[in-house]
Scaffold this active site. Structure first.
Site, PDB file in Angstrom:
ATOM      1  NE  ARG A   1      -6.400   1.420   0.054  1.00  0.00           N
ATOM      2  CZ  ARG A   1      -6.364   2.631   0.581  1.00  0.00           C
ATOM      3  NH1 ARG A   1      -5.231   3.144   1.016  1.00  0.00           N
ATOM      4  NH2 ARG A   1      -7.459   3.333   0.688  1.00  0.00           N
TER       5      ARG A   1
ATOM      6  CD  GLU B   1      -9.347  -1.686   3.925  1.00  0.00           C
ATOM      7  OE1 GLU B   1      -9.552  -0.843   3.067  1.00  0.00           O
ATOM      8  OE2 GLU B   1      -9.046  -1.403   5.102  1.00  0.00           O
TER       9      GLU B   1
ATOM     10  CG  HIS C   1     -13.735   2.866   3.182  1.00  0.00           C
ATOM     11  ND1 HIS C   1     -14.540   3.820   3.760  1.00  0.00           N
ATOM     12  CD2 HIS C   1     -12.469   3.201   3.517  1.00  0.00           C
ATOM     13  CE1 HIS C   1     -13.800   4.707   4.405  1.00  0.00           C
ATOM     14  NE2 HIS C   1     -12.542   4.350   4.269  1.00  0.00           N
TER      15      HIS C   1
ATOM     16  NE  ARG D   1     -11.153  12.209   4.987  1.00  0.00           N
ATOM     17  CZ  ARG D   1     -11.009  10.957   4.558  1.00  0.00           C
ATOM     18  NH1 ARG D   1     -11.872  10.458   3.702  1.00  0.00           N
ATOM     19  NH2 ARG D   1     -10.009  10.214   4.965  1.00  0.00           N
TER      20      ARG D   1
ATOM     21  CG  ASN E   1      -1.881   1.124   1.263  1.00  0.00           C
ATOM     22  OD1 ASN E   1      -1.846   1.998   0.398  1.00  0.00           O
ATOM     23  ND2 ASN E   1      -2.753   1.124   2.247  1.00  0.00           N
TER      24      ASN E   1
END
Ligand code: AMP
Length: 408
Positions: free
Chosen positions: A91, A385, A180, A241, A7
């Site tokens: 990823r 993941e 996601h 956020r 990643n």
């Protein structure tokens, strides 16, 4: 067969090495501060103390070289030689409309990822650096890419289109992509296994609540809708956020506060959410701690955060005309029993009966936190993941050995 999962970020790179016969993680770690002075490589092998190495790592190619050196290190390594790595999975955040599933990397895939730089300027260029760095170090090893957006490509246009002039979709591909996806893919499959039912008959709302947070309506195993949009800013309130807001607030604030576009963007992405409302932290643990000490702003931030999740659950239950299970996953979703309780508190009309003792259990296993007679189950399912990336990479290499051998 060993698969290395990467990643890559712009100045960091995380890795996990899987033995796919057992799906065990042989080693994992990260390189931080790539391109800066005093870069740090942290390497972990099961049941052994973490190894930390500080050196100058100027680019991703050197970072991968250091990782390979560590994986084959006489004392800290787990491989006899780098030849023991048979495939690498990456990823990639944005696959746009070009990718609805994971693929082996070839020239055309790399070209498509480059074309998507515009849509994910912070992520995709960094992922490409990771891919090139692996090519430089392991030129004969097949590589695959797993996209965060791919799982959501099943959404119907009524979910993914914005009600703005359609020319903007045609010209610039402005639409909901969702993120996601790798987590939703993994967690939906695990949830069906846990419930002992076929995924193709389930109506699930999965809440991936971590640093970034989103919800998805998973209808018969496919993404039907999700709260993040063209970028990961839309939807739930997150650590820093804003999530959903009236778009008119943006030009209004720019005008009133004399902000540049960059400053407005930074305000919504980095200075909003839990951090802005609590005035304390973007980390849910610190917000809950302050709330428990009587801090009113922390309490408000916590309640707003949970309320937004609850609203999305209600909306998605309506969108799917029913609901079999709500699933909590990721850092906050897996670990914060108080947040799960607050979200479920207003959902009794759906027939949800939370069992407090089950909710309070701390475990890394999948579990049910509702009573046995609750009409809708609420589950906690730890996401993974990296494992899904390793599985997809392994499957692609096994299914398409010829493509894998000429993939680069
Ligand atoms: P993730 O993005 O999935 O790695 O989640 C990271 C976030 O999980 C952190 O920012 C923390 O706010 C949150 N987190 C981790 N442990 C807990 C906990 N016990 N309670 C509340 N939040 C937690």
């Amino acid at each position: 067969m060993n698969v290395l999962v990467i990643n890559a970020g712009s100045s960091s790179l995380k890795y996990q090495l899987y033995d796919m016969t057992t799906e065990n993680v042989l080693a994992k770690g990260r390189v931080e501060r790539i391109g800066m002075d005093s870069s740090i490589l942290t390497h972990e092998v099961d049941r052994q103390p973490e190894v930390r190495e500080v050196s100058e790592i100027l680019d991703h190619t050197t970072a991968i070289k250091k990782v390979l050196d560590m994986l084959t290190h006489r004392k800290f390594g787990v491989l006899g030689s780098i030849q023991d790595i048979k495939a690498v999975g990456h990823r990639v955040v944005h696959g746009g409309e070009s990718f609805s599933e994971s693929v082996l990397i070839d020239q055309s895939v790399k070209l498509e990822i480059r074309k998507l730089f515009d849509l994910a300027p912070l992520h995709n260029p960094a992922h490409m650096m990771g891919i090139s760095a692996v090519e430089d170090n392991l030129p004969d090893v097949p590589q695959a890419v797993v996209f965060d957006t791919a799982f959501h490509q099943t959404m119907p246009p009524s979910s993914y289109l914005y009600a703005i002039p359609t020319v903007l979709y045609r010209k610039h591909k402005i639409r909901r992509y969702g993120f996601h996806g790798t987590s939703y893919d993994y967690v939906s499959k695990r949830s069906a296994e846990f419930l002992g039912r076929s995924l193709s008959e389930l109506k699930l709302v999965i809440c991936h609540i971590g640093n970034g947070a989103s919800c998805a309506a998973i209808l018969n195993g496919k993404s039907f809708d999700t709260s993040m949009g063209m970028t990961p800013l839309e939807g739930l309130m997150m650590g820093t956020r804003s999530g959903d807001l009236d778009p008119a607030i943006v030009p209004f604030t720019i005008n009133k506060e004399d902000l540049t576009l960059n400053e407005a963007n930074s305000m919504l992405n980095k200075h909003s959410g839990l951090l802005a409302i609590s005035g304390i932290s973007s980390d849910m643990r610190e917000v809950v701690e302050a709330m428990n000490e009587g801090n009113a702003n922390a309490k408000l931030a916590f309640e707003m955060y949970a309320y937004r999740i609850r609203k999305y659950i209600g909306a998605y239950a309506a969108a799917m005309n029913g609901l079999d299970a709500i699933v909590f996953t990721a850092g906050v979703g897996e670990n914060s029993d108080v947040l799960r309780k607050e979200v479920c508190k207003g959902l009794t009309f759906l027939g949800i009966r939370l069992e407090e003792a089950r909710n309070a259990i701390r475990s890394s296993e999948s579990r049910r936190i509702t009573t046995d007679d609750s009409q809708v189950s609420v589950l906690v399912v730890p996401t993974n993941e990296e494992l899904l990336i390793a599985r997809d990479t392994y499957r692609l290499v096994i299914e398409q050995p010829e493509a894998a051998s000429i993939s680069q």
